[in-house]
Design a protein around this motif. Structure first.
Motif, short mmCIF file in Angstrom:
data_model
loop_
_atom_site.label_atom_id
_atom_site.label_comp_id
_atom_site.label_asym_id
_atom_site.label_seq_id
_atom_site.Cartn_x
_atom_site.Cartn_y
_atom_site.Cartn_z
N UNK A 58 -11.01 -6.45 7.88
CA UNK A 58 -10.43 -7.60 8.49
C UNK A 58 -11.88 -8.25 9.21
N UNK A 59 -11.88 -9.64 9.00
CA UNK A 59 -12.60 -10.33 9.78
C UNK A 59 -12.00 -11.26 10.62
N UNK A 60 -12.22 -10.89 11.99
CA UNK A 60 -11.40 -11.33 13.02
C UNK A 60 -11.80 -12.42 14.05
N UNK A 61 -11.53 -13.72 14.07
CA UNK A 61 -12.14 -14.67 14.99
C UNK A 61 -12.19 -14.28 16.62
N UNK A 62 -12.97 -14.48 17.26
CA UNK A 62 -12.83 -13.81 18.51
C UNK A 62 -13.09 -15.06 19.57
N UNK A 63 -12.16 -14.95 20.85
CA UNK A 63 -12.40 -15.91 21.85
C UNK A 63 -13.53 -15.69 22.32
N UNK A 64 -14.20 -14.65 22.62
CA UNK A 64 -15.38 -14.51 23.59
C UNK A 64 -16.63 -14.22 22.78
N UNK A 65 -16.84 -14.05 21.23
CA UNK A 65 -17.96 -13.83 20.95
C UNK A 65 -18.36 -14.73 19.69
N UNK A 66 -19.44 -15.13 19.48
CA UNK A 66 -20.02 -16.11 18.82
C UNK A 66 -19.76 -15.78 17.23
N UNK A 67 -19.49 -14.48 17.15
CA UNK A 67 -19.28 -14.07 15.55
C UNK A 67 -18.04 -13.40 15.35
N UNK A 68 -17.46 -13.33 14.41
CA UNK A 68 -16.20 -12.72 14.15
C UNK A 68 -16.45 -11.23 14.13
N UNK A 69 -15.45 -10.35 14.38
CA UNK A 69 -15.53 -8.93 14.25
C UNK A 69 -15.33 -8.45 13.11
N UNK A 70 -15.63 -7.43 12.36
CA UNK A 70 -15.49 -6.98 11.15
C UNK A 70 -15.01 -5.56 11.40
N UNK A 71 -13.84 -5.21 10.90
CA UNK A 71 -13.03 -4.08 10.99
C UNK A 71 -12.37 -3.65 9.77
N UNK A 72 -12.54 -2.56 9.37
CA UNK A 72 -12.07 -1.85 7.98
C UNK A 72 -11.01 -0.68 8.58
N UNK A 73 -9.75 -1.09 8.21
CA UNK A 73 -8.39 0.05 8.43
C UNK A 73 -7.74 0.24 7.36
N UNK A 74 -6.97 1.23 7.24
CA UNK A 74 -5.93 1.37 6.06
C UNK A 74 -5.00 0.59 5.98
N UNK A 75 -4.52 0.36 4.86
CA UNK A 75 -3.51 -0.62 4.44
C UNK A 75 -2.09 0.19 5.04
N UNK A 76 -2.10 1.48 5.23
CA UNK A 76 -1.03 2.00 5.89
C UNK A 76 -0.62 1.61 7.27
N UNK A 77 -1.92 1.58 8.04
CA UNK A 77 -1.80 0.88 9.19
C UNK A 77 -1.07 -0.39 9.34
N UNK A 78 -1.39 -1.21 8.55
CA UNK A 78 -0.78 -2.42 8.56
C UNK A 78 0.68 -2.49 7.75
N UNK A 79 1.06 -1.79 7.21
CA UNK A 79 2.30 -1.72 6.31
C UNK A 79 3.28 -0.93 6.95
N UNK A 80 3.06 0.05 8.03
CA UNK A 80 3.82 0.92 8.72
C UNK A 80 4.87 0.28 9.70
N UNK A 81 4.53 -1.01 10.05
CA UNK A 81 5.38 -1.82 11.16
C UNK A 81 5.27 -1.47 12.46
N UNK A 82 4.64 -0.31 12.81
CA UNK A 82 4.35 -0.17 14.10
C UNK A 82 3.27 -0.99 14.66
#
Length: 147
Positions: A58-82
């Motif tokens: 994920x490349x996430x735009x941020x309200x506070x930082x000049x550069x976006x955040x880079x985050x690697x997560x599992x697809x399961x985290x996105x798909x499990x609906x929690x």
């Protein structure tokens, strides 16, 4: 447990206009190479890039930082609906949400309240512009780049 891709929602707050950008993103959409979720103002976008069988960058735009955040997560985290959220490491403010539509909307409301307690709109604009100015100053400090 059956995964229903239409139930997975992702959201972020646009650092330019401040609006929440919300989109349905299912596990099947994540099998593609890259997904871009753009704000209606055209000034920011969230990138979701497939990083193999079970990871998403994920490349996430941020309200506070000049550069976006880079985050690697599992697809399961996105798909499990929690509900899943990611907070800016500099400010502690949550900048990304994933889960069911109801849970994401509830989390955005809570984040709005937390953000309102931390900072008012004029201070937020000043912080963003200051960070953006520092980025441009670093970029344009070189005479050749400036030309």
């Amino acid at each position: 447990m059956a995964i229903r891709p239409q139930d997975t929602v992702v959201a972020y707050r646009c650092p330019a206009c401040g609006k929440s950008v919300i989109s349905v993103t299912g596990v099947f959409a994540l099998t593609g190479d890259m997904i871009k979720l753009k704000c209606g103002c055209g000034e920011s976008e969230l990138l979701m890039k497939n990083e193999g069988f079970d990871k998403v960058r994920l490349t996430l735009p941020c309200l506070f930082c000049a550069h976006p955040h880079q985050v690697v997560i599992s697809k399961e985290v996105l798909a499990n609906n929690e509900i899943f959220s990611y907070a800016c490491s500099n400010s502690g403010a949550e900048i990304f949400f994933s889960g069911t539509k109801g849970e994401v909307l509830k989390a955005i409301e809570e984040a709005d309240r937390d953000l309102a307690e931390l900072i008012d709109d004029t201070e937020l604009a000043q912080i963003y512009e200051q960070n953006r100015g520092e980025e441009e100053e670093m970029l344009y400090n070189d005479e050749h780049v400036r030309d």
